[in-house]
Design a protein around this motif. Structure first.
Motif, PDB file in Angstrom:
ATOM      1  N   HIS A   1       0.867  -1.184   0.000  1.00  0.00           N
ATOM      2  CA  HIS A   1       0.000   0.000   0.000  1.00  0.00           C
ATOM      3  C   HIS A   1       0.899   1.228   0.000  1.00  0.00           C
ATOM      4  CE1 HIS A   1      -3.032   2.930   1.240  1.00  0.00           C
ATOM      5  NE2 HIS A   1      -3.966   2.018   0.998  1.00  0.00           N
TER       6      HIS A   1
ATOM      7  N   TYR B   1      -6.257   3.321   3.646  1.00  0.00           N
ATOM      8  CA  TYR B   1      -5.348   2.501   4.454  1.00  0.00           C
ATOM      9  C   TYR B   1      -5.948   2.233   5.829  1.00  0.00           C
ATOM     10  CZ  TYR B   1      -1.115   1.032   6.933  1.00  0.00           C
ATOM     11  OH  TYR B   1      -0.210   0.327   7.681  1.00  0.00           O
TER      12      TYR B   1
ATOM     13  N   GLY C   1      -4.691  -1.470   5.307  1.00  0.00           N
ATOM     14  CA  GLY C   1      -3.636  -1.728   4.334  1.00  0.00           C
ATOM     15  C   GLY C   1      -4.035  -2.664   3.226  1.00  0.00           C
TER      16      GLY C   1
ATOM     17  N   LYS D   1      -5.811  -3.884  -0.564  1.00  0.00           N
ATOM     18  CA  LYS D   1      -5.414  -3.610  -1.950  1.00  0.00           C
ATOM     19  C   LYS D   1      -5.819  -2.195  -2.360  1.00  0.00           C
ATOM     20  CE  LYS D   1      -5.952  -5.274  -6.690  1.00  0.00           C
ATOM     21  NZ  LYS D   1      -6.595  -6.284  -7.555  1.00  0.00           N
ATOM     22  N   PHE D   2      -4.855  -1.464  -2.928  1.00  0.00           N
ATOM     23  CA  PHE D   2      -5.089  -0.081  -3.340  1.00  0.00           C
ATOM     24  C   PHE D   2      -5.037   0.009  -4.859  1.00  0.00           C
ATOM     25  CE2 PHE D   2      -3.705   4.178  -4.511  1.00  0.00           C
ATOM     26  CZ  PHE D   2      -4.544   4.992  -3.758  1.00  0.00           C
TER      27      PHE D   2
ATOM     28  N   TRP E   1      -0.099   1.411  -9.558  1.00  0.00           N
ATOM     29  CA  TRP E   1      -1.180   1.064  -8.631  1.00  0.00           C
ATOM     30  C   TRP E   1      -2.457   0.807  -9.426  1.00  0.00           C
ATOM     31  CZ3 TRP E   1       0.289  -0.254  -3.952  1.00  0.00           C
ATOM     32  CH2 TRP E   1       1.496   0.247  -3.471  1.00  0.00           C
TER      33      TRP E   1
END
Length: 517
Positions: free
Chosen positions: A321, A488, A493, A495-496, A508
């Motif tokens: 992240h 976050y 934290g 998956k971004f 990302w």
């Protein structure tokens, strides 16, 4: 050769007054200086503290979340197909942060602004942790791929935040490369000073600059730098993973021993620091602004929060992240200032040499050299029987601080230069300029017996220029960081994916999960 070097020094003679003017503005204007209280604070001080406070409030005191999670992230065994580990990025960042400024910078701040400077350094570092978080998250968000590595940092997020204009990134990259390369000779000088002092302590007499020892240092330093730098970022990280903990353990361990030997002086230390922050002694200017300015200025040069320089280390890391690296680098500011710089402050303040009262008739010559002032403070606090050994250990730490900073400067210049071109030939050119041009140049000034004081002013000037370039970008990019931070915290934290938040970045994306485990 001496004539050429002197010409270089004279060419940069204009740097000193400009640096002082920028750092002091607008306190150098009579109408502003006449304003009660506020008139003591320069714009750089107000900017750095103000922005740090603003980010602290907007992130809901992200500093409080930097400790446990950052350590957990660094200790986790994350495997990656690309980039370096979070711990490797932390060590690479600390290679730059924990430099000679942690010793000579803090010693200088205390000798000019008094012990109260250390208090304001703590304040600046606390709020600077939020600035470090912001810039490191931006570096992660806008990092780019390069083979099995990542590159990124200030030039990369600067371009994206200012309309995706390439000339913006080119300008920022060139400025940073100039900043990094022209800092190299000063660090080279510090390496020579450390080894030379060790030799003089061992043999008991001064060593001439034209001696075999100094020529040997020059040859070994150039070879060592070239070997590590030409091995690429991964080789630099491999060595920083060893050298950074070594210098930290040596320095912190010996400092703790010195403090414990002088345990009864600890209350005196805290009294001088706290009282000096608000009621500084007349010998240091008698104004809060003097202590505060020195604390913030030297704190910046030490931990580099908000300056954009550590963003290169933040960008090359592999994280699950983007906020993870923000927490790691924020913790780096804490460790650098609250631990290493504070230990230096303990020794300098407790020894009481900074006042000149106990140094004897040699005071002026001692005060002229900050490393001499620090070592004199060390020797004042320890029994004479082990003074030589302790001095050698502290000089070795100082030399390691300078050497790792040297490697960091060249490496960060390389990372930044990837914005201009990722071609191998261009990267080799930057490595050559750093390790085979600027390092030898610094060595030549030492061998010629020159200090080149005007050249060293570039460091102070470029520090504040980097701040003025980076802070506006942090304010522009802040909404993106806030979105990433909210995600976050909500997902712990998880998956971004940048597209889910109204913007898209190269590293990302939805399909990037396959690169992480």
């Amino acid at each position: 050769m001496n004539e050429i070097l002197q010409l270089v020094n004279e060419f940069f003679a204009f740097i000193g007054p400009i640096t002082d003017a920028i750092w002091d503005f607008p306190t150098n204007l009579d109408w502003y200086a006449a304003i009660p209280v506020i008139g003591q604070f320069s714009f750089p001080v107000i900017l750095l503290i103000g922005v740090g406070i603003y980010f602290t409030i907007k992130t809901r005191f992200i500093q409080g979340q930097s400790f446990g999670p950052a350590i957990k992230i660094m200790l986790s065994k994350q495997k990656s197909k690309r980039g370096i580990t979070a711990a490797g990025s932390f060590m690479l960042g600390l290679a730059m942060r924990a430099g000679p400024g942690n010793i000579v910078g803090i010693t200088g701040a205390i000798s000019i602004g008094g012990p109260g400077s250390l208090f304001w350094m703590w304040v600046a570092a606390f709020f600077g942790m939020s600035s470090a978080f912001m810039e490191s998250v931006l570096a992660q968000l806008f990092k780019e791929k390069k083979g099995t590595e990542y590159v990124g940092g200030l030039p990369f997020y600067g371009r994206r935040l200012l309309g995706n204009k390439r000339f913006v990134g080119l300008f920022l990259s060139c400025v940073f490369i100039f900043y990094a390369l022209f800092n190299i000779p000063a660090q080279t000088f510090n390496v020579f000073s450390a080894i030379g002092t060790i030799a003089e302590t061992v043999i008991g007499e001064p060593v001439e600059r034209q001696s075999t020892l100094y020529y040997s240092i020059a040859v070994c330093l150039v070879i060592a730098c070239a070997f590590i730098i030409f091995g690429g970022i991964r080789r630099v990280v491999a060595y920083s993973d060893v050298l950074v903990p070594m210098k930290a353990i040596l320095f912190c361990g010996m400092s703790f021993i010195i403090i414990l030997i002088n345990f009864p002086l600890i209350p005196y230390f805290f009294k001088e620091v706290v009282v000096g922050a608000f009621l500084p002694h007349a010998i240091f200017g008698g104004a809060i602004g003097t202590a505060l300015a020195q604390g913030v200025k030297r704190g910046l040069m030490s931990n580099e929060a908000g300056q954009g320089t550590i963003t290169m280390a933040a960008a090359v890391a592999e994280n699950k992240h983007p906020c993870e690296q923000g927490l790691v680098q924020s913790f780096g500011v804490f460790f650098d200032t609250m631990v290493i710089c504070t230990l230096t402050g303990f020794i300098v303040v407790m020894a009481h040499v900074w006042t000149g009262y106990t140094a004897g008739p040699e005071w002026e010559s001692i005060r002229a050299s900050k490393i001499t002032l620090y070592l004199t403070s060390v020797q004042t606090l320890i029994p004479g029987s082990i003074a030589g050994i302790v001095k050698i250990i502290m000089c070795a730490c100082y030399g390691l601080f300078a050497f790792t900073t040297l490697l960091g400067m060249i490496s960060f210049a390389e990372i930044s230069s990837n914005f201009i071109s990722k071609k191998h030939g261009f990267i080799l050119f930057i490595r050559t300029m750093g390790s085979l041009v600027f390092v030898p140049f610094g060595a030549l000034t030492i061998l010629a017996g020159l200090e080149l004081g005007n050249l060293w002013y570039i460091s102070d000037l470029m520090n504040i220029i980097m701040v003025y370039l980076n802070i506006p970008l942090l304010l522009i990019g802040a909404p993106l960081v806030y979105k990433a931070l909210a995600h976050y915290r909500k997902t712990k934290g998880g998956k971004f994916v940048s597209k889910d938040f109204g913007f898209e970045t190269e590293c990302w994306k939805e399909d990037q999960e396959e690169h992480r485990s």
